[in-house]
Motif scaffolding. Structure first.
Motif, PDB file in Angstrom:
ATOM      1  N   ALA A   1       0.825  -1.207   0.000  1.00 36.40           N
ATOM      2  CA  ALA A   1       0.000   0.000   0.000  1.00 36.40           C
ATOM      3  C   ALA A   1       0.860   1.258   0.000  1.00 36.40           C
ATOM      4  N   PHE A   2       0.542   2.185  -0.869  1.00 37.33           N
ATOM      5  CA  PHE A   2       1.200   3.488  -0.961  1.00 37.33           C
ATOM      6  C   PHE A   2       2.692   3.364  -1.259  1.00 37.33           C
ATOM      7  N   GLY A   3       3.131   2.234  -1.762  1.00 38.81           N
ATOM      8  CA  GLY A   3       4.553   2.044  -1.994  1.00 38.81           C
ATOM      9  C   GLY A   3       5.275   1.490  -0.782  1.00 38.81           C
ATOM     10  N   GLY A   4       4.512   1.049   0.212  1.00 38.63           N
ATOM     11  CA  GLY A   4       5.082   0.480   1.428  1.00 38.63           C
ATOM     12  C   GLY A   4       5.082   1.482   2.563  1.00 38.63           C
ATOM     13  N   PRO A   5       5.267   0.993   3.795  1.00 32.07           N
ATOM     14  CA  PRO A   5       5.224   1.878   4.958  1.00 32.07           C
ATOM     15  C   PRO A   5       6.272   2.996   4.902  1.00 32.07           C
TER      16      PRO A   5
END
Length: 103
Positions: A70-74
């Motif tokens: 998600a979103f390119g990762g945390p």
């Protein structure tokens, strides 16, 4: 896209820069208090910041960031939030007392 997703996107667009909201908070605000998980599905399907939906501003109620892709990762989500002035606790969670959106 169904109207639930559209309502989620419309609300997420209202979260100001430097603030975050929780999945549950978004669900309650659109009148679907038991659908926090569906809010998650919606933001993960959103067109993202480029599409005008700052979905990186939605976090778990304890301030944790979305795992995985998600979103390119945390790390990418954290960078986007830090660039907006969102502060983090030493354990990596968003400082919800300082940054939670009071809509």
């Amino acid at each position: 896209m169904d109207s639930f997703f559209q309502r989620v996107f419309a609300l997420v667009r209202q979260i100001p820069e430097g603030r975050v909201a929780t999945y549950g908070q978004v669900a309650r605000m659109i009148g679907e208090p038991r659908k926090a998980r569906y809010v998650g599905f919606a933001v993960h399907q959103s067109p993202g910041v480029a599409g005008g939906v700052p979905c990186h501003r939605v976090v778990f109620k304890d301030g944790s960031l979305a795992p995985g892709f998600a979103f390119g990762g945390p790390e990418a989500q954290r960078t986007l939030l830090e660039n907006e002035g969102v502060t983090f606790l030493p354990d990596g969670r968003v400082d919800m007392k300082a940054c939670c959106w009071e809509a």
